[in-house]
Write a protein that holds these residues in place. Structure first.
Motif, PDB file in Angstrom:
ATOM      1  N   GLY A  42      33.729  40.278  44.162  1.00  0.00           N
ATOM      2  CA  GLY A  42      34.853  39.762  43.482  1.00  0.00           C
ATOM      3  C   GLY A  42      34.428  40.193  41.992  1.00  0.00           C
ATOM      4  N   GLY A  43      35.689  40.052  41.325  1.00  0.00           N
ATOM      5  CA  GLY A  43      36.264  40.533  40.156  1.00  0.00           C
ATOM      6  C   GLY A  43      36.136  42.307  39.841  1.00  0.00           C
ATOM      7  N   LEU A  44      37.064  42.358  40.974  1.00  0.00           N
ATOM      8  CA  LEU A  44      37.543  43.767  41.147  1.00  0.00           C
ATOM      9  C   LEU A  44      38.583  43.966  40.898  1.00  0.00           C
ATOM     10  CD1 LEU A  44      35.740  44.628  44.920  1.00  0.00           C
ATOM     11  CD2 LEU A  44      35.016  45.503  42.599  1.00  0.00           C
ATOM     12  N   ALA A  45      39.749  43.157  40.266  1.00  0.00           N
ATOM     13  CA  ALA A  45      41.376  43.352  39.466  1.00  0.00           C
ATOM     14  C   ALA A  45      40.787  44.406  38.406  1.00  0.00           C
ATOM     15  CB  ALA A  45      42.128  41.836  39.516  1.00  0.00           C
ATOM     16  N   LYS A  46      39.933  44.111  37.668  1.00  0.00           N
ATOM     17  CA  LYS A  46      39.927  44.459  36.320  1.00  0.00           C
ATOM     18  C   LYS A  46      39.428  46.280  36.261  1.00  0.00           C
ATOM     19  CE  LYS A  46      38.087  43.814  31.767  1.00  0.00           C
ATOM     20  NZ  LYS A  46      38.950  42.786  31.180  1.00  0.00           N
ATOM     21  N   VAL A  47      38.391  46.508  37.048  1.00  0.00           N
ATOM     22  CA  VAL A  47      38.128  47.965  37.515  1.00  0.00           C
ATOM     23  C   VAL A  47      39.278  48.818  39.124  1.00  0.00           C
ATOM     24  CG1 VAL A  47      35.863  47.675  36.324  1.00  0.00           C
ATOM     25  CG2 VAL A  47      36.070  46.747  38.595  1.00  0.00           C
ATOM     26  N   MET A  48      39.773  47.683  39.370  1.00  0.00           N
ATOM     27  CA  MET A  48      39.641  49.005  40.661  1.00  0.00           C
ATOM     28  C   MET A  48      41.574  48.640  40.453  1.00  0.00           C
ATOM     29  SD  MET A  48      37.746  48.576  43.623  1.00  0.00           S
ATOM     30  CE  MET A  48      37.982  50.156  44.233  1.00  0.00           C
ATOM     31  N   PRO A  49      42.397  48.496  39.258  1.00  0.00           N
ATOM     32  CA  PRO A  49      43.577  48.267  39.626  1.00  0.00           C
ATOM     33  C   PRO A  49      44.669  48.321  40.818  1.00  0.00           C
ATOM     34  CG  PRO A  49      43.580  49.354  36.832  1.00  0.00           C
ATOM     35  CD  PRO A  49      41.923  49.045  37.899  1.00  0.00           C
ATOM     36  N   ILE A  50      44.627  50.028  40.591  1.00  0.00           N
ATOM     37  CA  ILE A  50      45.326  50.077  41.596  1.00  0.00           C
ATOM     38  C   ILE A  50      45.230  49.337  43.297  1.00  0.00           C
ATOM     39  CG2 ILE A  50      45.967  52.497  43.232  1.00  0.00           C
ATOM     40  CD1 ILE A  50      45.407  53.769  40.324  1.00  0.00           C
ATOM     41  N   THR A  51      44.232  49.755  43.836  1.00  0.00           N
ATOM     42  CA  THR A  51      43.416  48.719  44.399  1.00  0.00           C
ATOM     43  C   THR A  51      44.065  47.745  44.721  1.00  0.00           C
ATOM     44  OG1 THR A  51      41.439  50.151  44.837  1.00  0.00           O
ATOM     45  CG2 THR A  51      42.025  48.079  46.428  1.00  0.00           C
ATOM     46  N   PHE A  52      43.637  46.615  43.868  1.00  0.00           N
ATOM     47  CA  PHE A  52      44.329  45.795  43.420  1.00  0.00           C
ATOM     48  C   PHE A  52      45.823  44.907  43.832  1.00  0.00           C
ATOM     49  CE2 PHE A  52      45.789  42.232  40.706  1.00  0.00           C
ATOM     50  CZ  PHE A  52      45.618  41.236  40.986  1.00  0.00           C
ATOM     51  N   ILE A  53      46.541  45.657  42.892  1.00  0.00           N
ATOM     52  CA  ILE A  53      47.595  46.283  43.022  1.00  0.00           C
ATOM     53  C   ILE A  53      49.047  46.353  44.250  1.00  0.00           C
ATOM     54  CG2 ILE A  53      50.022  46.662  41.844  1.00  0.00           C
ATOM     55  CD1 ILE A  53      48.676  46.659  39.651  1.00  0.00           C
ATOM     56  N   CYS A  54      47.865  47.218  45.150  1.00  0.00           N
ATOM     57  CA  CYS A  54      48.235  47.808  46.364  1.00  0.00           C
ATOM     58  C   CYS A  54      47.965  46.382  47.428  1.00  0.00           C
ATOM     59  CB  CYS A  54      47.700  49.178  46.604  1.00  0.00           C
ATOM     60  SG  CYS A  54      48.299  50.066  46.278  1.00  0.00           S
ATOM     61  N   CYS A  55      46.366  45.680  47.101  1.00  0.00           N
ATOM     62  CA  CYS A  55      46.041  44.801  47.811  1.00  0.00           C
ATOM     63  C   CYS A  55      47.613  43.519  48.044  1.00  0.00           C
ATOM     64  CB  CYS A  55      44.961  44.576  48.031  1.00  0.00           C
ATOM     65  SG  CYS A  55      44.665  43.480  48.795  1.00  0.00           S
ATOM     66  N   LEU A  56      47.539  43.337  46.683  1.00  0.00           N
ATOM     67  CA  LEU A  56      48.464  42.419  46.260  1.00  0.00           C
ATOM     68  C   LEU A  56      49.618  42.115  47.061  1.00  0.00           C
ATOM     69  CD1 LEU A  56      48.704  39.368  44.848  1.00  0.00           C
ATOM     70  CD2 LEU A  56      49.736  41.183  42.910  1.00  0.00           C
ATOM     71  N   ASN A  91      30.783  47.478  35.555  1.00  0.00           N
ATOM     72  CA  ASN A  91      31.206  48.239  34.655  1.00  0.00           C
ATOM     73  C   ASN A  91      30.560  49.882  34.732  1.00  0.00           C
ATOM     74  OD1 ASN A  91      27.661  48.345  34.683  1.00  0.00           O
ATOM     75  ND2 ASN A  91      27.967  47.102  32.389  1.00  0.00           N
ATOM     76  N   THR A  92      29.599  49.448  36.819  1.00  0.00           N
ATOM     77  CA  THR A  92      29.277  50.568  36.457  1.00  0.00           C
ATOM     78  C   THR A  92      30.731  51.029  37.883  1.00  0.00           C
ATOM     79  OG1 THR A  92      28.293  49.692  38.818  1.00  0.00           O
ATOM     80  CG2 THR A  92      26.832  51.468  36.498  1.00  0.00           C
ATOM     81  N   ILE A  93      31.298  50.269  38.278  1.00  0.00           N
ATOM     82  CA  ILE A  93      32.444  50.561  39.646  1.00  0.00           C
ATOM     83  C   ILE A  93      33.804  50.789  38.901  1.00  0.00           C
ATOM     84  CG2 ILE A  93      33.689  49.267  41.119  1.00  0.00           C
ATOM     85  CD1 ILE A  93      31.856  47.588  41.760  1.00  0.00           C
ATOM     86  N   ARG A  94      34.593  52.295  39.343  1.00  0.00           N
ATOM     87  CA  ARG A  94      35.787  53.019  39.279  1.00  0.00           C
ATOM     88  C   ARG A  94      36.474  52.692  39.886  1.00  0.00           C
ATOM     89  NH1 ARG A  94      34.454  52.045  35.231  1.00  0.00           N
ATOM     90  NH2 ARG A  94      33.360  53.049  33.932  1.00  0.00           N
ATOM     91  N   GLU A  95      37.839  53.752  40.055  1.00  0.00           N
ATOM     92  CA  GLU A  95      38.349  52.982  41.184  1.00  0.00           C
ATOM     93  C   GLU A  95      38.328  54.454  41.427  1.00  0.00           C
ATOM     94  OE1 GLU A  95      41.500  52.215  42.911  1.00  0.00           O
ATOM     95  OE2 GLU A  95      41.761  50.837  41.211  1.00  0.00           O
ATOM     96  N   VAL A  96      38.832  54.464  43.268  1.00  0.00           N
ATOM     97  CA  VAL A  96      38.448  55.310  44.392  1.00  0.00           C
ATOM     98  C   VAL A  96      39.541  56.620  43.700  1.00  0.00           C
ATOM     99  CG1 VAL A  96      37.187  54.328  45.537  1.00  0.00           C
ATOM    100  CG2 VAL A  96      40.424  54.439  45.615  1.00  0.00           C
TER     101      VAL A  96
END
Lengths: 605, 304
Positions: free
Chosen positions: A350-364, A437-442
């Motif tokens: 949950g809530g990963l859209a904010k911290v992993m935006p590239i992954t989120f947009i690719c997934c979307l 707050n500890t998760i970053r984009e891969v």
């Protein structure tokens, strides 16, 4: 040995040899094996490019040892190697700390080699050999997932192995019927029970590889247990390409189809679309959910090929390519999420859209593509399949209405399922396990393949006719495809973009872009932190409806799993024989002597 | 040229204006049913303008751009749908193959936009509303697709132009059944009572839209108004001969009258029926309505 200088053999021999090298490398150099895989797979793409561009050509090494490339195998060859390269690149990041790196990259290269071999084969025996080898590497790669993956690997091996055996039977029948196993000379009319059996064995082998029902059950197990890049490469892209290649070859070239067999394909296709997506709807694990979709989408490809008319076949092949693109993208996104959160259970994300935006947009983008939303690529190919179903329906019966309705409903259900994924993984409030707050984009080596695939989703949708169809898909279909007034994907996309931009301008004009961040309003109450809507039970309402609830319960007990049913049946059958195996040596010896006696009696005359 | 058509006529501005007028009809009829006077003609326009100049509030912790884009996705899709639909109505012979399927997808987009927007709100009530909306989509999509196939079966084409130029489906038994089912599906597509559980003011306090305010909320309201205009026209095009422009004044007048009649039917249903639960709605659409839709498709296949 000038024979070995032929361009057909390089894409097979080179990955095979370098795979062996990877396996022999010492543990200390395990990072090197990854780079070998990336370079060799990129080089293989370069090697097959001239084959893809060339006119159909054959190579006869010796009698009964012939290779061939044509437009159909050429484009699948190219797609296979490109996916091989992207997955190698992604695995470089994903496999960084895994101990089985050497083995993994070796198997990956072997898989590429065997796939190239199977696609280039012009002799059924050669096809079969590479096909069998692919089953073997598939088993090895799934088994890399550790102890928990071993049962999934075994299941896969048995299903694939059994259907490969059927393929052997079919090839034998083809040899009996025509006296030849050379693929480019075959066009067997379906007029005799033998020919039907032969066709069915070929079709079943293709279904099992691609994961169509009822031979699909290895796909979800494998998706859940195997390492994510393996799933992204094998069940999600490569095995689809190969399975549908075999089906298209069988239905278009090797056999001359008739109405009954086409209808059979349509039944398999429609059932697969609907049932698999219903199963996907209620899954909790991201990878398992995606795997069920990998099964469901095969249905569209089978439907397309089952129409038996050019636009439908082209649609089926196009959908195969599109599916490989968006499904690997989805699996790679899942892999990225897994790398950062160490889980794929949607309850805990949950809530990963904010911290992993590239992954989120690719997934979307990939989610909208798989749901067939215009203007993405899934829409273009599904639309061609629909058109094919309608055109085929003009000449034969009223069944086409069912296929069309099922195909369109399947899209709606797919969309629902991915809406759930987006909610549970990216959009909703992060669950207690996710430390936002500890998760970053891969890293780059993982994001680049995802971005390439997501961009391809858009390009193949918007420029469907100009790019993939015109240059890749349509030449691969034997007859010319009549395209009258295709929908204007380009202008429509342009307008959609303009609309969104104008919308933002309007936002700005309205209140000068004033935006205030506030906490959510829940009827004036403040909710405890652990109170949340995970979203995974969204479709419980549907699961509880009569008579669907009974069917879901049966599915949970593996009632529809051909593997489970098959093993139960076999155990029942061999129960008596098991008592013979007591483990005592004299007992076995007496069996041997008894057997010898019977043999002697028979051979006496 | 296409851009102007998209933004002004027959795209966004046109659909929005007529849509707001239609929503005035809705509010006026509702008021008369409830023995009230009802709002003045321009009230819907004032409401939108007022919302446009209000402050935008965004829930903390969400992806701001995504939260704000969701309403735009819906309004753009319905503008595009309006553009395609009106091009069919104005020049039926010059449409592209399979526009029916494109339109079906585009008409689903506003609902999807609502769902995505509600999920981006990070509010449990919005999540519930969004999930109900999604289940509702699943429920009505099955009978809706089936009845849209009725004219396709009759005319063997998925070009809306061919369907419009052929004999209107409503002149047969199957066509009448199909239109009735389609009207009920439209009621759910517009989330009007009895199918308004995604918003459910009394239990979810606006549900899917709960976190939206100011301009984004205005976009959602506009989208709904535009759907209120475009969807009945779509159904008329598919089943009832559309709004004929080339046949003189009387057919044109009759066409407009048919449209108003459809809107008034919807408004009357929404004012006289209670809200049903989501599981009841799913059962209703997958049960009786799907059976009627299948029946209509079979009748159409038999040539009735």
């Amino acid at each position: 040995m000038e024979i070995f200088q032929h361009p057909f053999l390089y894409p097979i021999l080179l990955p095979l040899a370098s795979g062996l090298l990877c396996l022999l490398l010492p543990k200390i150099l395990s990072r090197v094996s990854g780079w070998i895989a990336v370079i060799i797979s990129a080089f293989t793409v370069y090697l097959v490019w001239p084959l893809f561009m060339s006119e159909p050509q054959t190579l006869d090494l010796i009698a009964n040892f012939s290779f061939k490339v044509d437009k159909l195998s050429g484009f699948i060859l190219l797609a296979t190697t490109i996916f091989g390269f992207l997955i190698s690149l992604y695995s470089l990041g994903f496999m960084k700390k895994k101990i089985y790196q050497n083995k993994y990259f070796a198997y990956l290269l072997w898989t590429i080699a065997a796939a190239c071999g199977a696609l280039l084969a012009n002799e059924l025996i050669i096809l079969l050999s590479f096909w069998g080898f692919l089953g073997f590497t598939l088993y090895l790669m799934i088994a890399l997932g550790g102890a928990q993956a071993s049962s999934a690997a075994k299941k896969t091996f048995i299903i694939i192995g059994a259907t490969d055996s059927l393929l052997i039977l079919g090839i034998g029948l083809v040899w009996i019927i025509t006296g030849s196993t050379r693929m480019d000379g075959l066009a067997i009319p379906l007029n005799h029970p033998h020919t039907y059996i032969a066709f069915l064995t070929f079709a079943i082998a293709a279904f099992a590889k691609a994961g169509a029902m009822p031979f699909h059950t290895w796909v979800p197990d494998c998706g859940e247990k195997a390492p994510t890049p393996v799933t992204a490469f094998l069940p999600a892209s490569l095995d689809k390409l190969l399975g549908i290649y075999l089906l298209a070859r069988t239905a278009n070239d090797l056999f001359v189809m008739n109405w009954a067999m086409n209808t059979l394909l349509m039944v398999v296709g429609a059932t697969t679309v609907l049932l698999a997506v219903m199963m996907a709807l209620v899954q909790h694990d991201l990878k398992r959910l995606l795997s069920y979709h990998a099964v469901s989408q095969v249905g569209y490809m089978v439907l397309g090929i089952g129409t038996g008319i050019p636009i439908g076949i082209a649609g089926g092949l196009f959908h195969m390519l599109n599916h490989a693109v968006y499904k690997s993208c989805l699996f790679l996104c899942t892999g990225a999420v897994e790398t950062k959160t160490k889980t794929t259970d949607m309850d805990k994300l949950g809530g990963l859209a904010k911290v992993m935006p590239i992954t989120f947009i690719c997934c979307l983008i990939a989610s909208l593509s798989i749901a067939g939303i215009p203007p993405f690529n899934g829409f273009a190919s599904k639309w061609m399949v629909y058109q094919g179903i309608i055109d085929a329906g003009k000449s034969s019966g009223g069944l086409w209405i069912i296929w069309l309705a099922v195909a369109m409903l399947g899209s709606a259900l797919t969309l629902a399922s991915f809406v759930k994924v987006l909610h549970a993984t990216f959009l909703r409030k992060p669950s207690a396990e996710v430390k936002q707050n500890t998760i970053r984009e891969v890293g780059l080596s993982m994001t680049i393949p995802m971005i390439i695939l997501a961009v391809t989703c858009v390009l193949f949708g918007v420029l469907a006719y100009r790019l993939p169809l015109n240059h890749i898909i349509l030449p691969a279909v034997k007859d010319t495809v009549a395209f009258t007034g295709i929908w204007w994907a380009g202008p429509a996309t342009f307008l959609l973009l303009v609309g969104i931009i104008v919308g933002f301008v309007l936002y700005f004009l309205g209140n000068k872009g004033k935006v205030r961040m506030v906490s959510t309003y829940i009827g004036g109450e403040s909710l405890p932190a652990d109170e949340e809507v995970t979203g995974i039970d969204f479709y419980k309402t549907i699961q509880d409806i009569n008579p669907l609830n009974a069917l879901y319960k049966m599915a949970e007990k593996n009632f529809f799993d051909i593997y489970d049913v098959g093993t139960k049946f076999i155990f029942l059958f061999v129960e008596g024989l098991r008592h013979v195996h007591t483990g005592r040596l004299p007992w076995y010896l007496s069996w041997v002597v008894g057997g010898l006696l019977i043999l002697l009696i028979f051979l006496r005359s | 040229m296409l851009l102007i058509q998209f933004l002004i006529f027959p795209g966004f501005l046109f659909a929005a204006t007529i849509g707001l007028v239609t929503s005035w009809i809705d509010r006026k009829v509702t008021a008369r049913v409830q023995m009230r006077v009802g709002p003045p003609f321009l009230q819907p326009f004032y409401d939108i303008i007022k919302l446009m100049i209000k402050e935008t509030l965004v829930p903390a912790g969400t992806s701001k751009w995504f939260f704000l884009s969701a309403p735009l996705l819906g309004i753009t899709a319905v503008s595009l749908a309006s553009l395609i639909l009106w091009r069919v109505l104005l020049t039926p012979s010059q449409t592209f193959m399979g526009d029916l399927i494109v339109l079906i997808y585009l008409f689903t987009m506003p609902a999807i936009a609502t769902v995505l927007g509600s999920f981006a709100s990070q509010n449990p009530l919005a999540s519930l509303g969004g999930s109900r909306e999604m289940k509702l989509i699943l429920a009505y999509e099955l009978p809706f697709i089936l009845v849209l196939l009725v004219p396709v079966i009759k005319l063997q084409s998925i070009r809306l132009g061919d369907i419009l130029l052929g004999t209107a489906a409503v002149h047969s038994i199957s066509g009448v059944l199909a239109l009735l089912v389609a009207i009920l599906c439209m009621q759910a597509k517009l989330t009007l009572v009895p199918f308004d559980m995604p918003e459910a003011e009394t239990e979810l306090t606006g549900g899917a839209y709960i976190e939206y305010s100011g301009p984004p909320l205005a976009m959602f309201k506009l989208t709904r108004a535009m759907m209120l205009f475009t969807l009945p026209i779509f159904l008329m095009t598919v089943f009832w001969g559309g709004i004929p422009f080339a046949q003189g004044w009387l057919p044109l007048f009759l066409g407009i009258l048919k449209y108003i009649a459809l809107v008034v039917i919807m408004v009357l249903v929404r004012n006289t029926a209670p809200r049903v639960r989501i599981d009841q709605a799913v059962k209703f659409f997958w049960g009786p309505l799907t059976i009627i839709a299948v029946l209509a498709a079979i009748l159409a296949y038999l040539g009735w």
